[in-house]
Design a protein around this motif. Structure first.
Motif, mmCIF file in Angstrom:
data_model
loop_
_atom_site.group_PDB
_atom_site.id
_atom_site.type_symbol
_atom_site.label_atom_id
_atom_site.label_comp_id
_atom_site.label_asym_id
_atom_site.label_seq_id
_atom_site.Cartn_x
_atom_site.Cartn_y
_atom_site.Cartn_z
ATOM 1 N N CYS A 144 0.865 -1.164 0.000
ATOM 2 C CA CYS A 144 0.000 0.000 0.000
ATOM 3 C C CYS A 144 0.908 1.222 0.000
ATOM 4 O O CYS A 144 1.482 1.581 1.024
ATOM 5 C CB CYS A 144 -0.901 -0.012 1.232
ATOM 6 S SG CYS A 144 -2.124 1.298 1.209
ATOM 7 N N HIS B 117 -1.147 7.086 -0.216
ATOM 8 C CA HIS B 117 -1.716 7.645 1.007
ATOM 9 C C HIS B 117 -3.062 8.275 0.687
ATOM 10 O O HIS B 117 -3.250 8.883 -0.360
ATOM 11 C CB HIS B 117 -0.768 8.702 1.612
ATOM 12 C CG HIS B 117 0.515 8.093 2.052
ATOM 13 N ND1 HIS B 117 0.628 7.361 3.210
ATOM 14 C CD2 HIS B 117 1.734 8.071 1.478
ATOM 15 C CE1 HIS B 117 1.868 6.935 3.339
ATOM 16 N NE2 HIS B 117 2.556 7.347 2.296
ATOM 17 N N HIS B 118 -3.973 8.110 1.571
ATOM 18 C CA HIS B 118 -5.310 8.636 1.381
ATOM 19 C C HIS B 118 -5.351 10.052 1.952
ATOM 20 O O HIS B 118 -5.395 10.239 3.159
ATOM 21 C CB HIS B 118 -6.335 7.739 2.088
ATOM 22 C CG HIS B 118 -6.231 6.302 1.679
ATOM 23 N ND1 HIS B 118 -6.740 5.828 0.496
ATOM 24 C CD2 HIS B 118 -5.650 5.235 2.285
ATOM 25 C CE1 HIS B 118 -6.500 4.549 0.401
ATOM 26 N NE2 HIS B 118 -5.827 4.156 1.471
ATOM 27 N N ASN C 47 -9.563 8.723 5.377
ATOM 28 C CA ASN C 47 -8.783 7.594 5.850
ATOM 29 C C ASN C 47 -9.735 6.435 6.122
ATOM 30 O O ASN C 47 -10.338 6.370 7.188
ATOM 31 C CB ASN C 47 -8.019 7.990 7.123
ATOM 32 C CG ASN C 47 -7.103 6.878 7.575
ATOM 33 O OD1 ASN C 47 -7.187 5.753 7.104
ATOM 34 N ND2 ASN C 47 -6.238 7.190 8.510
ATOM 35 N N PRO C 48 -9.869 5.501 5.171
ATOM 36 C CA PRO C 48 -10.819 4.403 5.376
ATOM 37 C C PRO C 48 -10.399 3.469 6.507
ATOM 38 O O PRO C 48 -11.242 2.841 7.139
ATOM 39 C CB PRO C 48 -10.839 3.676 4.032
ATOM 40 C CG PRO C 48 -9.536 4.000 3.397
ATOM 41 C CD PRO C 48 -9.182 5.383 3.884
ATOM 42 N N THR C 49 -9.127 3.360 6.796
ATOM 43 C CA THR C 49 -8.694 2.427 7.834
ATOM 44 C C THR C 49 -9.184 2.858 9.209
ATOM 45 O O THR C 49 -9.565 2.024 10.026
ATOM 46 C CB THR C 49 -7.167 2.258 7.849
ATOM 47 O OG1 THR C 49 -6.549 3.526 8.049
ATOM 48 C CG2 THR C 49 -6.670 1.653 6.553
ATOM 49 N N ALA C 50 -9.200 4.136 9.478
ATOM 50 C CA ALA C 50 -9.677 4.620 10.778
ATOM 51 C C ALA C 50 -11.164 4.309 10.944
ATOM 52 O O ALA C 50 -11.603 3.855 12.007
ATOM 53 C CB ALA C 50 -9.431 6.109 10.919
ATOM 54 N N ARG C 51 -11.943 4.511 9.884
ATOM 55 C CA ARG C 51 -13.372 4.228 9.934
ATOM 56 C C ARG C 51 -13.612 2.741 10.124
ATOM 57 O O ARG C 51 -14.419 2.330 10.969
ATOM 58 C CB ARG C 51 -14.057 4.713 8.657
ATOM 59 C CG ARG C 51 -15.571 4.506 8.652
ATOM 60 C CD ARG C 51 -16.219 4.982 7.349
ATOM 61 N NE ARG C 51 -15.721 4.288 6.177
ATOM 62 C CZ ARG C 51 -16.122 3.061 5.800
ATOM 63 N NH1 ARG C 51 -17.019 2.410 6.512
ATOM 64 N NH2 ARG C 51 -15.635 2.499 4.713
ATOM 65 N N VAL C 52 -12.891 1.906 9.372
ATOM 66 C CA VAL C 52 -13.063 0.458 9.478
ATOM 67 C C VAL C 52 -12.664 -0.028 10.869
ATOM 68 O O VAL C 52 -13.361 -0.835 11.483
ATOM 69 C CB VAL C 52 -12.261 -0.273 8.380
ATOM 70 C CG1 VAL C 52 -12.236 -1.768 8.621
ATOM 71 C CG2 VAL C 52 -12.844 0.047 7.013
ATOM 72 N N LYS C 53 -11.544 0.471 11.381
ATOM 73 C CA LYS C 53 -11.110 0.079 12.733
ATOM 74 C C LYS C 53 -12.172 0.412 13.774
ATOM 75 O O LYS C 53 -12.435 -0.369 14.687
ATOM 76 C CB LYS C 53 -9.809 0.799 13.104
ATOM 77 C CG LYS C 53 -8.574 0.153 12.585
ATOM 78 C CD LYS C 53 -7.385 1.026 12.951
ATOM 79 C CE LYS C 53 -6.278 0.225 13.533
ATOM 80 N NZ LYS C 53 -5.077 1.026 13.801
ATOM 81 N N LEU D 250 -15.126 -2.190 13.597
ATOM 82 C CA LEU D 250 -14.899 -3.613 13.870
ATOM 83 C C LEU D 250 -15.450 -4.001 15.242
ATOM 84 O O LEU D 250 -15.245 -3.276 16.219
ATOM 85 C CB LEU D 250 -13.403 -3.937 13.840
ATOM 86 C CG LEU D 250 -12.762 -4.150 12.490
ATOM 87 C CD1 LEU D 250 -11.271 -4.421 12.649
ATOM 88 C CD2 LEU D 250 -13.414 -5.281 11.735
#
Length: 118
Positions: A8, A11-12, A16-22, A25
């Motif tokens: 990867c 950079h977004h 930031n999709p990772t923060a939302r996904v985290k 969960l």
């Protein structure tokens, strides 16, 4: 020939999709419990028992006849299904009758079969 590796490197900047996904969960304990639930579906005999119980409440003798298996083999799998809260039982005199624990099990089986048939 080299096999590409996934990295990867972009950079977004805008989001930031990772923060939302985290944040979305479920807790690890809940995910492990879910994995344990799906493990109960990983045995063909248990799935056959559950499908038989979709149709009718049955005793061990009935299940053994329907599935052409020994009562001992059925009892062993029913213990596993009971401990996983997938089946419930009631006593009718000296006979114990088994049924699906709740409508969730029915829906999981129904959705799984729909997926398999597609």
């Amino acid at each position: 020939m080299d096999t590409p590796t996934e990295t990867c490197c972009q950079h977004h900047l805008e989001h930031n999709p990772t923060a939302r996904v985290k944040a979305l969960l479920p807790q690890d304990e809940d995910l492990l419990d879910l994995a344990d639930l799906f493990k109960l579906f990983s045995d063909g005999t248990r799935v056959k028992i559950l499908y038989a119980l979709l149709e009718s409440e049955l005793c061990v003798c009935d299940l053994a006849e329907v599935l052409n298996m020994t009562q001992s083999a059925i009892s062993h799998q029913l213990r596993t299904l009971r401990s996983g809260k997938m089946v419930k039982f009631r006593r009718g005199g000296s006979t114990i009758y088994y049924s699906l624990a709740d409508d969730h099990i029915f829906r999981i089986l129904e959705q799984g079969m729909t997926h398999v048939k597609e």
